[in-house]
Scaffold this motif. Sequence first.
Motif, short mmCIF file in Angstrom:
data_model
loop_
_atom_site.label_atom_id
_atom_site.label_comp_id
_atom_site.label_asym_id
_atom_site.label_seq_id
_atom_site.Cartn_x
_atom_site.Cartn_y
_atom_site.Cartn_z
N SER A 1 0.86 -1.17 0.00
CA SER A 1 0.00 0.00 0.00
C SER A 1 0.90 1.22 0.00
CB SER A 1 -0.90 0.01 1.23
OG SER A 1 -1.50 1.28 1.36
N HIS A 2 0.36 2.33 -0.48
CA HIS A 2 1.14 3.56 -0.43
C HIS A 2 0.61 4.50 0.63
CE1 HIS A 2 3.80 2.51 -3.54
NE2 HIS A 2 2.86 2.35 -4.45
N ARG A 3 -0.34 4.01 1.44
CA ARG A 3 -0.85 4.87 2.51
C ARG A 3 -0.20 4.46 3.82
NH1 ARG A 3 -7.27 4.45 1.19
NH2 ARG A 3 -7.21 5.16 -0.96
N MET A 4 0.59 5.38 4.36
CA MET A 4 1.35 5.08 5.56
C MET A 4 0.46 4.68 6.74
SD MET A 4 4.44 4.70 6.25
CE MET A 4 5.80 5.57 5.55
N ASP A 5 -0.70 5.33 6.84
CA ASP A 5 -1.58 5.03 7.99
C ASP A 5 -2.10 3.59 7.91
OD1 ASP A 5 -2.92 5.78 5.70
OD2 ASP A 5 -4.71 6.45 6.77
N GLU A 6 -2.36 3.11 6.68
CA GLU A 6 -2.82 1.73 6.53
C GLU A 6 -1.72 0.75 6.91
OE1 GLU A 6 -5.82 2.41 2.77
OE2 GLU A 6 -4.13 1.06 2.58
N ILE A 7 -0.52 1.10 6.51
CA ILE A 7 0.61 0.20 6.76
C ILE A 7 0.81 0.01 8.26
CG2 ILE A 7 3.13 0.05 6.55
CD1 ILE A 7 2.65 1.46 3.76
N THR A 8 0.75 1.11 9.01
CA THR A 8 0.94 0.98 10.46
C THR A 8 -0.27 0.32 11.10
OG1 THR A 8 0.26 3.28 10.59
CG2 THR A 8 2.60 2.84 10.78
N ALA A 9 -1.44 0.46 10.47
CA ALA A 9 -2.64 -0.12 11.07
C ALA A 9 -2.67 -1.65 10.95
CB ALA A 9 -3.89 0.47 10.42
N ILE A 10 -2.19 -2.18 9.84
CA ILE A 10 -2.38 -3.61 9.60
C ILE A 10 -1.08 -4.41 9.59
CG2 ILE A 10 -2.30 -3.43 7.06
CD1 ILE A 10 -4.79 -5.59 8.96
N GLY A 11 0.04 -3.75 9.33
CA GLY A 11 1.29 -4.49 9.10
C GLY A 11 1.96 -4.97 10.38
#
Lengths: 330, 501
Positions: free
Chosen positions: B201-211
């Motif tokens: 993903s290129h959305r940083m907030d998504e990356i920290t939310a799910i990764g």
Amino acid sequence: MTPTTTETLSSHAGGLKLWLERYPFLPALIIVVALLALNGAFSPNSLGYRSLTGLLSTYMALIMLAIAQTYVVSAGDIDLSAGATLSLVNVAIVVLMEKWGGGAGAVVGAMLLGVLLGLVCGVINGIVVAALRLQAIVATFATSIFFTGVALYVMPVAGTPAPALFWRTYGGRLLGLPFVFYVLAALALLLFLLSRTRLVTQLLAVGDDQQAAYQTGLPVVLIRIKGYALCGLFSALAAFCLTGDTASGDPLVGGKMTLYSVAAVVLGGSALAGGWTTVVGSLLGALTIGLVNSLVFFMGTPSEWQNFVQGLAILFVLMAGVLAGRRARA
Amino acid sequence: MSKLKLNGVSKAYGATLALRRGDLEIAAGEVHVLMGSNGSGKSTLCKIIAGSVRPDGGEILIDGQPVTISGPQSARAQGIGIFYQELSLAGNRSVEENICLAMLPVKARMFIDRAALKARAARYIDLFTGVFGDGFAAETLVGNLRADQRQLVEIMKALASEAPILIFDEPTSALDRAQVDRFFDILRRLKRDGRGIIFISHRMDEITAIGDRVTIIRDGETIKTLNLNETDPAAVIRLMVGGAGDMPASRSSAPAVASFATGAAMTVDKLSGAGFRNVSFEVAKGEILGLGGLHGQGQSAMLRAIFGAGAITSGGIRIGGDHFDARSPRDAIRRGCAYVSGDRGRDGVIVGRPIIENVTPIHYLRDRLMIAHPRSLKEKAMPALAAMHTKFASLLHPINSLSGGNQQKVIIARWLIDRPDVLLLDDPTKGIDLSAKADLFALIRQLAADGLGILLYSSEDAELLGNANRILVFNGGSVTRELTGEDRTRYNLYQAAYEAA
């Protein structure tokens, strides 16, 4: 379900679009009805039971060939050798039936071999186009010349007659009904069954987007070969109908039918690019061509002008169908 | 033991190395994020795992066993499911057919079992009940769906593989908040089931939310794998950028800013269309205006629309003082607008025709030329080709005989015979070699110095930083940031591109 209610509430154009999505052959059906009416207007006799039966038995071969073409077009391919396959099967069964004595056993045996021959032609096309990745238009044009060559070897000169048993059955009656009606019913059943097969859905998925189908994990090459095999099968069936109608063998008879079959597919409402086809439409498309030809005749067009008027009429019908489809889908 | 392990996987397309050395290790029960800038090799890596791209080297291990993945079918058989960034859907098939397409349930070995198909598809459709919006039903044709709904179908299709290893290559780019939340709930459940999930993903907030963990890829090479809860976004971006991240762009290479005081070459005012919205800017004569950001954020769509090849819904364009609303590329060319695309095959080259015919079509159009003497055409074509240092044997050789870089030079040369006022460059250096790139940019700067207004979109950030006087960063179809002067650094460009849209 909620979507159904929104569909009925949608505008007229949206409803039409839905209808076309479910029954893409509707414009072709309307055109066939209009052509029937025109035929009736010029010659009331042409709408009689006898004439319509005659029309059906004459154009059944083109109907079969158009349906054959539809299956390859579904996968985004094309088969310019369908007509040559028809010729080859035509001469092969006529020669075999004659050689085996023209009895019932000879007819059935020749037809079985005819089906096999059609399948072989189809598989050859499929391998050339899908496995060897040659351009479908050019490759099947080449195989059409090849198949014609074989047909000319089998029967160098047109005119060998088919056994009487064969054409009398095709042109005759069974239990009081014309035999060609049974052919039509069997065809309808066959088309119905085929439409439920996994293969047809896979063909359409390949025609929609070949790359996507490959990435999905579908065996794209095999599916396309099967599409061509199906085309060969129906070309053989077309050859039976033609043999029944003309009662003789002719190694060049199918050549000019190929492009008519492509035209019938398009007239029926299928997309030549693939992914969106209708076998019922192709059947109606073939009838459209037949009706245009008989209309030109009934209008009393002078013979030297018949081709001109036929071409014009087919162009006109094509335009009407395309415009109707475009408006409904917009 | 790791579920999936890649050791030194590589892939080259001709001379271009798409993936130099891909290393990756996915554990059961984790969401593993892949990060890297445009063209760093993330998608290539995913496609290698999914079998749609065959690697040139390296090894792949599943549950510790080395495997060969010969194609998508074999990947599926070995328990790999994938969401393709560009989607793998059949537009004329229904939602339920698409979901089950890879393994259509059959009865009597050939007929589709409609009831089973419906039931299986419903399992995955039901996961998203309430968030798929209007006009979505199991029977709807995928081609009639909106972009976000299509993306949901591709997600359902990937989930329907029930594979132990799932790859999601940018699955959320068109989804709204509620859809993303629902998708993440599903991912968390799959994680608990012990699946191994690769997520891009290129959305940083998504990356920290799910990764759980992140692997950073730069220039086709795996740089580092980190635990996401032990790091912060700034550190990740710094790794993606590499050592040079904090340095400003080499200012020496960018043309002087003072030379374009002579007025605007092109003014764009609140322009909206398919794929971009509300974009305003001004390009001065002699200026190179860079368009940055991730792939497909509206840069190409806007350039094509200005050139008359895409739809504009509102807003205005002016070239010089005149109102400019080209309805077709033909119209745009006549009015002094030029467009060079990186997709030469589609937008540039006239395949199989001689070089001279490939240099002169614009001249024909602009001069309304009907008949021309070959010798006078040659006189016009030669200087244009010479300006580009184009290497060719004869003007009559087919253009296919040239390398990609030289083909692109011929394409650019065709605009040099009759100078346009504005030059639109849509990722012009895609797939061409380094020396051709250098020639190309030298010429672009020369053209700017001659007073052309130039719009440059490039998927390679170094090209933007090295050549553009200003950079507009696109995100989700609109300009989110403008970088000028000292702000034009790699770090700023990445940060602006990766901000949540």
